[in-house]
Design an enzyme around this catalytic site. Structure first.
Site, mmCIF file in Angstrom:
data_model
loop_
_atom_site.group_PDB
_atom_site.id
_atom_site.type_symbol
_atom_site.label_atom_id
_atom_site.label_comp_id
_atom_site.label_asym_id
_atom_site.label_seq_id
_atom_site.Cartn_x
_atom_site.Cartn_y
_atom_site.Cartn_z
ATOM 1 N N ASP A 33 0.856 -1.189 0.000
ATOM 2 C CA ASP A 33 0.000 0.000 0.000
ATOM 3 C C ASP A 33 0.891 1.237 0.000
ATOM 4 O O ASP A 33 1.956 1.236 0.625
ATOM 5 C CB ASP A 33 -0.907 0.012 1.239
ATOM 6 C CG ASP A 33 -2.130 0.887 1.014
ATOM 7 O OD1 ASP A 33 -3.242 0.327 0.918
ATOM 8 O OD2 ASP A 33 -1.982 2.117 0.888
ATOM 9 N N LYS A 218 -19.910 -7.415 -12.537
ATOM 10 C CA LYS A 218 -19.809 -6.687 -11.266
ATOM 11 C C LYS A 218 -20.584 -5.363 -11.325
ATOM 12 O O LYS A 218 -21.318 -5.015 -10.400
ATOM 13 C CB LYS A 218 -18.332 -6.440 -10.933
ATOM 14 C CG LYS A 218 -18.091 -5.536 -9.746
ATOM 15 C CD LYS A 218 -18.720 -6.107 -8.467
ATOM 16 C CE LYS A 218 -18.831 -5.057 -7.384
ATOM 17 N NZ LYS A 218 -17.736 -4.992 -6.498
ATOM 18 N N HIS A 256 -46.044 -10.764 -1.430
ATOM 19 C CA HIS A 256 -46.275 -11.404 -2.729
ATOM 20 C C HIS A 256 -45.048 -12.266 -3.055
ATOM 21 O O HIS A 256 -43.911 -11.812 -2.894
ATOM 22 C CB HIS A 256 -46.469 -10.325 -3.804
ATOM 23 C CG HIS A 256 -46.869 -10.878 -5.133
ATOM 24 N ND1 HIS A 256 -45.989 -11.577 -5.929
ATOM 25 C CD2 HIS A 256 -48.053 -10.857 -5.785
ATOM 26 C CE1 HIS A 256 -46.623 -11.961 -7.028
ATOM 27 N NE2 HIS A 256 -47.883 -11.521 -6.964
ATOM 28 N N CYS A 272 -19.300 1.987 -3.752
ATOM 29 C CA CYS A 272 -19.617 0.983 -4.777
ATOM 30 C C CYS A 272 -20.909 1.324 -5.497
ATOM 31 O O CYS A 272 -20.904 1.690 -6.667
ATOM 32 C CB CYS A 272 -19.731 -0.380 -4.110
ATOM 33 S SG CYS A 272 -18.332 -0.737 -3.037
HETATM 34 N N1 SAJ Z 1 -29.271 0.889 0.970
HETATM 35 C C1 SAJ Z 1 -30.567 1.350 1.068
HETATM 36 N N2 SAJ Z 1 -31.593 0.435 1.059
HETATM 37 C C2 SAJ Z 1 -31.364 -0.901 0.972
HETATM 38 C C3 SAJ Z 1 -30.031 -1.363 0.864
HETATM 39 C C4 SAJ Z 1 -29.003 -0.450 0.861
HETATM 40 O O1 SAJ Z 1 -30.819 2.562 1.147
HETATM 41 O O2 SAJ Z 1 -32.337 -1.659 0.990
HETATM 42 C C5 SAJ Z 1 -28.161 1.864 0.940
HETATM 43 C C6 SAJ Z 1 -27.190 1.706 2.108
HETATM 44 O O3 SAJ Z 1 -27.670 2.383 3.236
HETATM 45 C C7 SAJ Z 1 -25.932 2.314 1.528
HETATM 46 C C8 SAJ Z 1 -26.008 1.920 0.069
HETATM 47 O O4 SAJ Z 1 -27.353 1.594 -0.194
HETATM 48 O O5 SAJ Z 1 -25.949 3.713 1.627
HETATM 49 C C9 SAJ Z 1 -25.119 0.756 -0.306
HETATM 50 O O6 SAJ Z 1 -25.172 -0.248 0.681
HETATM 51 P P1 SAJ Z 1 -25.260 -1.803 0.356
HETATM 52 O O7 SAJ Z 1 -25.325 -2.536 1.636
HETATM 53 O O8 SAJ Z 1 -26.374 -2.050 -0.591
HETATM 54 O O9 SAJ Z 1 -23.981 -2.103 -0.485
HETATM 55 P P2 SAJ Z 1 -22.398 -1.843 -0.285
HETATM 56 O O10 SAJ Z 1 -22.035 -0.627 -1.059
HETATM 57 O O11 SAJ Z 1 -21.990 -1.895 1.130
HETATM 58 O O12 SAJ Z 1 -21.828 -3.155 -1.014
HETATM 59 C C10 SAJ Z 1 -22.202 -3.404 -2.350
HETATM 60 C C11 SAJ Z 1 -22.623 -4.889 -2.460
HETATM 61 N N3 SAJ Z 1 -23.244 -5.115 -3.744
HETATM 62 C C12 SAJ Z 1 -24.435 -5.766 -3.857
HETATM 63 O O13 SAJ Z 1 -25.062 -6.159 -2.889
HETATM 64 C C13 SAJ Z 1 -24.942 -6.004 -5.232
HETATM 65 C C14 SAJ Z 1 -21.408 -5.789 -2.273
HETATM 66 O O14 SAJ Z 1 -21.758 -7.142 -2.491
HETATM 67 C C15 SAJ Z 1 -20.292 -5.373 -3.234
HETATM 68 O O15 SAJ Z 1 -19.132 -6.174 -3.083
HETATM 69 C C16 SAJ Z 1 -19.918 -3.936 -2.908
HETATM 70 O O16 SAJ Z 1 -21.080 -3.130 -3.169
HETATM 71 C C17 SAJ Z 1 -18.764 -3.508 -3.779
HETATM 72 O O17 SAJ Z 1 -17.629 -3.492 -3.270
HETATM 73 O O18 SAJ Z 1 -18.960 -3.266 -4.972
#
Ligand code: SAJ
Length: 423
Positions: A33, A218, A256, A272
């Site tokens: 790093d 991805k 549903h 992400c």
């Molecule tokens: N969020 C919502 N409502 C939900 C789910 C999430 O508002 O129902 C928000 C969260 O609060 C957050 C954002 O979305 O602000 C992202 O959170 P997340 O938990 O959905 O995802 P990340 O960014 O922590 O991780 C995602 C994941 N991708 C998917 O689930 C498709 C993870 O598997 C990936 O490895 C990661 O992105 C990445 O590194 O790309």
């Protein structure tokens, strides 16, 4: 080919847990790093980020002599590149964010210096389509004495693949082991070598495709989640106008058997989901209509929350005409981009906090149980305990559904609950 020494380049939220996983299987791991602080912290057996179980794994790996961090690449048999892929600075308000591959370029060029015949280089960073080919080209430029898959196919000296990380922050260690892995080799031999490396600790399936499809897979996963969250966020705005509880509505709709709506919130953050869909949009701006709209819906949600706060202030002043705005205390609960982590990257909660601090002449209190100190851009004293904020604020805004906020809610004042846990 056996991969005894593995180098992980980029020791952040993905690279460090990955390095620790290999080390836990007694592989010799060289972590690289550019951040000297991260390198020193890791070599002392500590961690510079928060992720469950990671601290004990890193300590064990370092104490056992399996993991060593350094600022410059050393020879290894396989190199995994897990560096950030942010946006380039946005040119004008309406321009599409373009991916910034400079971290991949610099990692590829520095790794290339120590490559030898038979080595494998895997790009794990989430990347736009074509980035793996580009990375291989940068390495070839640096090492004309070695051959690469883009020119020598299966006979190349160096193997190159894209195997995107897919783990969920907060659950990284378990998901690294259990999730299926997409293996996008530039050739069949590149994929085969990558599977051999991942099978050190991956229990899920390693599914082979080409590098471009792996890159797009991805991006598709994260864009799909972004679109689903945008649907929930749009519903929350509609329901607010119609005086319907959106969380009850979603629970009902999800009964549903073929409906599975996600949860609304104050917006979408993190490095992400708030970023990756733009990599699809920037490659196909005219066709990615739904993906673009979802990004705009989610990006607009923090402003909507700020408008709700302004409305709450106005309502209090209407009810008590003697009160001054500057006498109102506003508490914001949660700053991280999602529950139970300390990561503030692209956090909608932080962007709401910034706007409230700017606009409000009274006291603003920030409650974030996962952070003990804010950056120097913030004045001291903004961070307070839950109990102080819940007693002293007139308006309570729940932004992140941290475990600490569940089961306790302020008993007085107005509540704006963006996550539906204080109903
Ligand atoms: N969020 C919502 N409502 C939900 C789910 C999430 O508002 O129902 C928000 C969260 O609060 C957050 C954002 O979305 O602000 C992202 O959170 P997340 O938990 O959905 O995802 P990340 O960014 O922590 O991780 C995602 C994941 N991708 C998917 O689930 C498709 C993870 O598997 C990936 O490895 C990661 O992105 C990445 O590194 O790309």
């Amino acid at each position: 080919m056996s991969f005894n020494t593995i180098s992980v380049v980029g020791l952040g939220y993905i690279g460090l847990p990955t390095a620790a996983m290999f080390a836990s299987k007694e592989k010799k791991v060289i972590g690289v790093d550019v951040n000297q602080y991260a390198v020193d912290t890791i070599n002392a057996g500590n961690i510079h980020i928060i992720e469950p179980e990671l601290d004990t794994m890193v300590k064990k790996a370092v104490d056992g002599g399996f993991l060593k961090a350094t600022t410059t690449p050393k020879p290894a048999d396989a190199f995994l590149i897990a560096v950030p892929t942010p946006f380039l600075p946005i040119k004008t308000k309406n321009s599409i964010p373009e991916p910034d591959l400079s971290y991949i370029k610099s990692a590829a060029k520095s790794v290339a210096k120590v490559l030898k015949k038979g080595d494998l280089v895997i790009l794990e960073s989430t990347s736009p389509v074509g980035a793996t080919d580009q990375m291989a080209a940068w390495m070839a430029e640096e090492r004309p004495d070695l051959t690469f898959p883009q020119t020598h196919g299966e006979d190349s000296d160096v193997r190159v693949a894209h195997c995107p990380e897919r783990v969920l922050p907060g659950n990284v260690i378990r998901e690294l082991e259990e999730n299926d892995r997409v293996i996008g080799g530039m050739t069949g031999k590149c994929s085969k070598a990558s599977i051999e490396v991942y099978k050190t600790f991956v229990q899920g399936d390693c599914v082979v495709t080409n590098a471009r499809t792996a890159e797009m897979a991805k991006l598709t996963e994260n864009a799909s989640r972004d679109v689903s969250i945008a649907f929930a966020n749009e519903l929350s705005i509609i329901c607010d106008k119609l005086d319907i509880d959106v969380w009850e509505l979603i629970n009902l709709a999800n009964l549903h058997p073929r409906v599975n709506i996600l949860q609304p919130g104050p917006g979408v953050g993190g490095h992400c989901i708030a970023v990756d869909p733009w990599f699809i949009v920037s490659s196909s701006p005219h066709d990615a209509k739904l993906i673009t709209t979802a990004r705009h819906v989610n990006d607009a949600k923090p402003d909507w929350v700020v408008e709700k706060i302004k409305l709450a202030i106005a309502n209090i002043l209407i009810m008590d005409s003697k009160k001054l705005v500057s006498e109102l205390n506003i508490a914001l609960y949660g700053l991280a981009f999602k529950a139970n982590i300390d990561d503030l990257r692209e956090s909608p909660a932080l962007s709401i906090a910034d706007q409230v601090i700017d606009m409000h002449s009274g006291v603003v209190m920030l409650v974030e149980p996962n952070i003990s100190k804010l950056s120097k851009n913030y004045t001291d004293g903004l961070l307070v305990d839950f109990n102080i904020a819940s007693c002293e604020a007139d308006i309570h805004v729940l932004l992140v559904d941290h475990a600490e906020f569940k089961g306790q809610r302020p008993s007085t004042g107005q509540i704006i609950d963006t996550r539906g846990i204080w109903k």
